[in-house]
Design a protein around this motif. Structure first.
Motif, mmCIF file in Angstrom:
data_model
loop_
_atom_site.group_PDB
_atom_site.id
_atom_site.type_symbol
_atom_site.label_atom_id
_atom_site.label_comp_id
_atom_site.label_asym_id
_atom_site.label_seq_id
_atom_site.Cartn_x
_atom_site.Cartn_y
_atom_site.Cartn_z
ATOM 1 N N PRO A 176 -17.467 4.919 1.908
ATOM 2 C CA PRO A 176 -16.765 4.030 2.854
ATOM 3 C C PRO A 176 -16.916 2.544 2.697
ATOM 4 C CG PRO A 176 -18.533 4.987 4.095
ATOM 5 C CD PRO A 176 -18.544 5.606 2.701
ATOM 6 N N LEU A 177 -15.814 1.973 2.790
ATOM 7 C CA LEU A 177 -15.790 0.414 2.466
ATOM 8 C C LEU A 177 -16.852 -0.211 3.518
ATOM 9 C CD1 LEU A 177 -12.798 -1.756 1.179
ATOM 10 C CD2 LEU A 177 -14.348 -2.578 2.572
ATOM 11 N N ASP A 178 -16.784 0.556 4.701
ATOM 12 C CA ASP A 178 -17.505 -0.465 5.901
ATOM 13 C C ASP A 178 -19.010 -0.088 5.965
ATOM 14 O OD1 ASP A 178 -17.475 2.167 6.653
ATOM 15 O OD2 ASP A 178 -16.523 1.776 8.736
ATOM 16 N N ASP A 179 -19.568 0.817 4.940
ATOM 17 C CA ASP A 179 -21.082 0.663 4.806
ATOM 18 C C ASP A 179 -21.678 -0.788 4.736
ATOM 19 O OD1 ASP A 179 -23.340 3.071 4.045
ATOM 20 O OD2 ASP A 179 -23.662 1.118 2.947
ATOM 21 N N PRO A 180 -22.744 -0.903 5.385
ATOM 22 C CA PRO A 180 -23.382 -2.265 5.211
ATOM 23 C C PRO A 180 -23.566 -2.653 3.909
ATOM 24 C CG PRO A 180 -24.625 -0.714 6.442
ATOM 25 C CD PRO A 180 -23.351 0.032 6.310
ATOM 26 N N GLU A 181 -24.056 -1.710 3.004
ATOM 27 C CA GLU A 181 -24.583 -2.066 1.551
ATOM 28 C C GLU A 181 -23.214 -2.520 1.004
ATOM 29 O OE1 GLU A 181 -27.455 -0.179 -0.751
ATOM 30 O OE2 GLU A 181 -27.892 1.026 1.361
ATOM 31 N N ILE A 182 -22.046 -1.780 1.095
ATOM 32 C CA ILE A 182 -20.932 -2.004 0.699
ATOM 33 C C ILE A 182 -20.193 -3.587 0.811
ATOM 34 C CG2 ILE A 182 -18.547 -1.190 -0.064
ATOM 35 C CD1 ILE A 182 -20.777 0.595 -1.394
ATOM 36 N N VAL A 183 -20.215 -3.484 2.338
ATOM 37 C CA VAL A 183 -19.865 -4.938 2.808
ATOM 38 C C VAL A 183 -20.473 -6.193 2.140
ATOM 39 C CG1 VAL A 183 -19.811 -6.301 4.808
ATOM 40 C CG2 VAL A 183 -18.898 -3.868 4.993
ATOM 41 N N ALA A 184 -21.719 -6.066 2.231
ATOM 42 C CA ALA A 184 -22.457 -6.903 1.801
ATOM 43 C C ALA A 184 -22.534 -7.154 0.216
ATOM 44 C CB ALA A 184 -24.219 -6.530 1.867
ATOM 45 N N ALA A 185 -22.199 -6.256 -0.406
ATOM 46 C CA ALA A 185 -22.156 -6.178 -1.944
ATOM 47 C C ALA A 185 -20.735 -6.917 -2.263
ATOM 48 C CB ALA A 185 -22.065 -4.895 -2.600
ATOM 49 N N LEU A 186 -19.498 -6.669 -1.663
ATOM 50 C CA LEU A 186 -18.324 -6.916 -1.640
ATOM 51 C C LEU A 186 -18.294 -8.318 -1.203
ATOM 52 C CD1 LEU A 186 -16.016 -4.115 -0.599
ATOM 53 C CD2 LEU A 186 -16.325 -4.823 -2.701
ATOM 54 N N ARG A 187 -19.013 -8.940 -0.403
ATOM 55 C CA ARG A 187 -18.887 -10.254 0.081
ATOM 56 C C ARG A 187 -19.489 -11.208 -0.968
ATOM 57 N NH1 ARG A 187 -22.504 -10.879 5.067
ATOM 58 N NH2 ARG A 187 -21.177 -9.514 6.011
ATOM 59 N N GLU A 188 -20.419 -10.624 -1.718
ATOM 60 C CA GLU A 188 -21.091 -11.431 -2.552
ATOM 61 C C GLU A 188 -20.419 -11.372 -3.778
ATOM 62 O OE1 GLU A 188 -25.016 -9.454 -3.485
ATOM 63 O OE2 GLU A 188 -24.751 -10.663 -5.455
ATOM 64 N N MET A 189 -19.613 -10.296 -4.166
ATOM 65 C CA MET A 189 -18.742 -10.478 -5.210
ATOM 66 C C MET A 189 -17.815 -11.352 -5.101
ATOM 67 S SD MET A 189 -16.542 -7.185 -6.560
ATOM 68 C CE MET A 189 -14.870 -7.570 -5.688
ATOM 69 N N ILE A 190 -17.123 -11.461 -3.889
ATOM 70 C CA ILE A 190 -16.133 -12.197 -3.867
ATOM 71 C C ILE A 190 -16.583 -13.867 -3.924
ATOM 72 C CG2 ILE A 190 -14.214 -13.208 -2.108
ATOM 73 C CD1 ILE A 190 -13.793 -10.433 -1.209
ATOM 74 N N ALA A 191 -17.730 -14.145 -3.112
ATOM 75 C CA ALA A 191 -18.341 -15.488 -3.110
ATOM 76 C C ALA A 191 -18.708 -15.871 -4.417
ATOM 77 C CB ALA A 191 -19.560 -15.372 -2.248
ATOM 78 N N GLU A 192 -19.083 -15.069 -5.138
ATOM 79 C CA GLU A 192 -19.512 -15.098 -6.608
ATOM 80 C C GLU A 192 -18.257 -15.692 -7.303
ATOM 81 O OE1 GLU A 192 -22.213 -16.087 -8.839
ATOM 82 O OE2 GLU A 192 -23.271 -15.291 -6.876
ATOM 83 N N ASN A 193 -17.231 -15.100 -7.451
ATOM 84 C CA ASN A 193 -16.072 -15.568 -8.078
ATOM 85 C C ASN A 193 -15.484 -16.800 -7.637
ATOM 86 O OD1 ASN A 193 -15.167 -13.186 -10.039
ATOM 87 N ND2 ASN A 193 -15.814 -11.857 -8.241
ATOM 88 N N ILE A 194 -15.762 -16.933 -6.224
ATOM 89 C CA ILE A 194 -14.764 -18.337 -5.718
ATOM 90 C C ILE A 194 -15.697 -19.467 -6.011
ATOM 91 C CG2 ILE A 194 -14.519 -19.590 -3.765
ATOM 92 C CD1 ILE A 194 -12.662 -17.054 -4.046
ATOM 93 N N LYS A 195 -17.184 -19.402 -6.447
ATOM 94 C CA LYS A 195 -18.203 -20.140 -6.660
ATOM 95 C C LYS A 195 -17.784 -20.703 -7.884
ATOM 96 C CE LYS A 195 -22.592 -19.674 -6.890
ATOM 97 N NZ LYS A 195 -23.718 -19.006 -6.621
#
Lengths: 129, 178
Positions: B154-173
């Motif tokens: 599930p996308l709403d698993d805390p580890e997945i949420v954190a990893a996706l957030r990091e992935m988007i942030a990394e690309n924006i940076k």
């Protein structure tokens, strides 16, 4: 830890989570999830409900509580935002007001783990059908 | 609203309430900062669309005020920008907010990656598309693609949420110009 740049980089995390879920499903009865609904209308967002929701997502799992965290709209308690509605299996839902991350922690430790009621409960004036 | 990510979350909630199955969030900071939120929800008739900037208009019965759009207008106009709303029944709604980036009153961006992931995690039936363009490049994220990749996880698993957030942030940076 290596940086995550694409979905493919998520593979290892995905596998870990999958393993964790399989383990959990074997040891617990399904269908007994706590439901946490965070009010996310303008009033809630302005009062910091996003931080509250993040806190619940991060800390429910760390405390071993299986829960679904979702968003809902304004319940009309704008003065008490951030508000959170929590339904434990087999129990009436309870709406808590003023749920900052610190209060969220209190709810997790006292209400969700020990069934103790904590301050900030908004009295029920309607029943969902 | 303290930052732009809070506005994005707020306006996107309007889309979700309008039963949208797709919400597109575009952030373009090449010239003026343009935030576009486009949905395929119910849309509004001309009369309603005109009234949404009125803080005393709302479609809900729980309270008598509707501040999401008025607050967005206030913040955009404080920087010399504007908000445009295009909508028609059955066609969905598009909200475009323009901010002058160099203006002292321009709110900070806030946690946009976290907002996008929370929206996607909390609304499994909605496809959340996000595109961020700067002078240096462009990045896009699609929640349906992410769900397909995750499969049973599930996308709403805390580890997945954190990893996706990091992935988007990394690309924006990476595409950030300053």
């Amino acid at each position: 830890m290596e940086k995550i740049k694409t979905l493919a980089d998520l593979k290892r995390i995905k596998e870990n989570v999958q393993a964790k879920i399989e383990l959990r499903e074997r040891s617990e009865r399904p269908g007994e999830l706590v439901q946490v609904k965070v009010a996310m209308a303008t009033c809630g967002i302005a009062a910091g409900s996003k931080e509250t929701m993040n806190y619940f997502i991060d800390h429910l799992d760390k405390n071993g509580i299986r829960a679904v965290v979702t968003q809902t709209g304004c319940m009309g308690y704008c003065y008490a935002e951030p508000t959170v509605e929590i339904s434990k299996p087999g129990k009436e839902p309870i709406v808590f007001g003023g749920v900052t991350p610190a209060r969220a922690e209190e709810i997790i430790q006292r209400y969700l783990k020990n069934d103790e009621l904590v301050e900030g409960i908004i009295p029920v004036n309607y029943r969902s059908v | 609203m303290q930052d732009l990510s809070a506005h994005i979350m707020d306006i996107a909630q309007n889309s979700i309430r309008a039963n949208a199955t797709r919400v597109e969030i575009d952030v373009d900071e090449r010239d003026t900062l343009a935030i576009t939120i486009r949905d395929n929800g119910e849309g509004m008739n001309e009369e309603t669309a005109k009234r949404v900037t009125d803080p005393f208009f709302t479609s809900r019965a729980t309270r008598r005020v509707g501040l999401g759009i008025p607050l967005l207008v206030q913040n955009a106009e404080a920087t010399g920008g504007s908000v445009t709303i295009r909508s028609s029944p059955g066609q969905g709604t598009t909200v475009v907010a323009l901010f002058t980036r160099s203006h002292l009153d321009c709110p900070p961006a806030g946690d946009i990656p976290g907002t996008i992931v929370l929206l996607a995690a909390a609304n499994p039936g909605v496809e959340v598309r996000y595109r961020h363009a700067t002078g240096k490049g462009e990045y896009s994220f699609n929640s349906t693609e992410a769900r397909e990749f995750l499969g049973e996880v599930p996308l709403d698993d805390p580890e997945i949420v954190a990893a996706l957030r990091e992935m988007i942030a990394e690309n924006i940076k990476e595409i950030q110009t300053q």
